[in-house]
Scaffold this motif. Sequence first.
Motif, PDB file in Angstrom:
ATOM      1  N   GLU A 108       0.716  -1.119  -0.036  1.00 44.33           N
ATOM      2  CA  GLU A 108      -0.018  -0.171  -0.240  1.00 44.33           C
ATOM      3  C   GLU A 108       0.993   1.216   0.188  1.00 44.33           C
ATOM      4  O   GLU A 108       0.730   2.394   0.683  1.00 44.33           O
ATOM      5  N   GLY A 110       2.036   5.030  -1.147  1.00 44.58           N
ATOM      6  CA  GLY A 110       2.000   6.152  -1.329  1.00 44.58           C
ATOM      7  C   GLY A 110       0.998   6.584  -0.207  1.00 44.58           C
ATOM      8  O   GLY A 110       0.731   6.662   0.770  1.00 44.58           O
ATOM      9  N   ASP A 111       0.028   7.973  -0.559  1.00 48.17           N
ATOM     10  CA  ASP A 111      -1.481   8.793   0.465  1.00 48.17           C
ATOM     11  C   ASP A 111      -2.048   7.770   0.900  1.00 48.17           C
ATOM     12  O   ASP A 111      -2.698   7.764  -0.135  1.00 48.17           O
ATOM     13  N   HIS A 112      -2.582   8.261   1.885  1.00 44.23           N
ATOM     14  CA  HIS A 112      -3.785   7.868   1.970  1.00 44.23           C
ATOM     15  C   HIS A 112      -4.863   8.680   3.434  1.00 44.23           C
ATOM     16  O   HIS A 112      -4.208  10.012   3.908  1.00 44.23           O
ATOM     17  N   GLU A 113      -5.976   8.135   3.628  1.00 50.50           N
ATOM     18  CA  GLU A 113      -6.623   9.396   3.650  1.00 50.50           C
ATOM     19  C   GLU A 113      -7.981   8.655   4.763  1.00 50.50           C
ATOM     20  O   GLU A 113      -8.702   7.466   3.692  1.00 50.50           O
ATOM     21  N   TRP A 114      -7.786   8.963   6.112  1.00 45.22           N
ATOM     22  CA  TRP A 114      -9.556   8.450   6.772  1.00 45.22           C
ATOM     23  C   TRP A 114      -9.991   9.379   7.047  1.00 45.22           C
ATOM     24  O   TRP A 114      -9.661  10.671   7.185  1.00 45.22           O
TER      25      TRP A 114
END
Length: 244
Positions: A108, A110-114
């Motif tokens: 995974e 890259g960038d992630h947003e929650w």
Amino acid sequence: LVPTGLAGVDAVAGGAFGPTRRVARRARGISAVGEDPPATDPCQRVVAMARGPRGLAVFTDGLPEYEAQGNGTIALTLLRAVGALSRGELLARPGHAAWATPVPAAQEPGDHEWHLGFLAVGEEALAQWTPVADAADEFDLPLAARTIRNALALSDSAGGVELEGEGLVATALHRAPGERAGVVLRCVNTLDRATRGVWHFAKPIAAAYRERLDGSRSYPLALTGGDAVEISAEPREIVTVRVT
């Protein structure tokens, strides 16, 4: 980490068939088959703690794992990535479950947003659960805006399908498969006690049947006023209805 200040309080986590209460921290140790269970547990949409009128529910957007720590802190797993299809040295399950094939894309990168939501709750709301489930719907299903061009006159809403009943949560609505006519509606009783409810429809219906999960007909249901069907559900029971 979400501190609640409620040390030693059990966590209540959402699930596919209603809430599950779990102790703040389970006793750990190597089992007879050599497995060391993790301190984390699964949750669906929400996990909460409460003592009396004071408590907190945390809503998640696709985060299915949490840990209820003994000091009252709710720890949410933001990302769990793997680098191989199977590993043999995992403490929770010794031995391989598949081939030890590298899967670098599953790391995974890259960038992630929650997104998280919070609601003040008490033990009474957790026991009823319906208020918590309704709030989870509002968090996960926000209003969607759309643009209608050249709309000189808009008709009133034709309405839709509505489920009424304490502890009942709608889980499915789809066309009946195969050659069977009508629409299938499914709900689950999230309570530890029996409950009753009503499916309301915007237009009159001809017939309603209580069915099994596999689609086989069980028995016909009485209609109320031609546009509603009354149902009953045992504790944690899944109720499937087909209407034509």
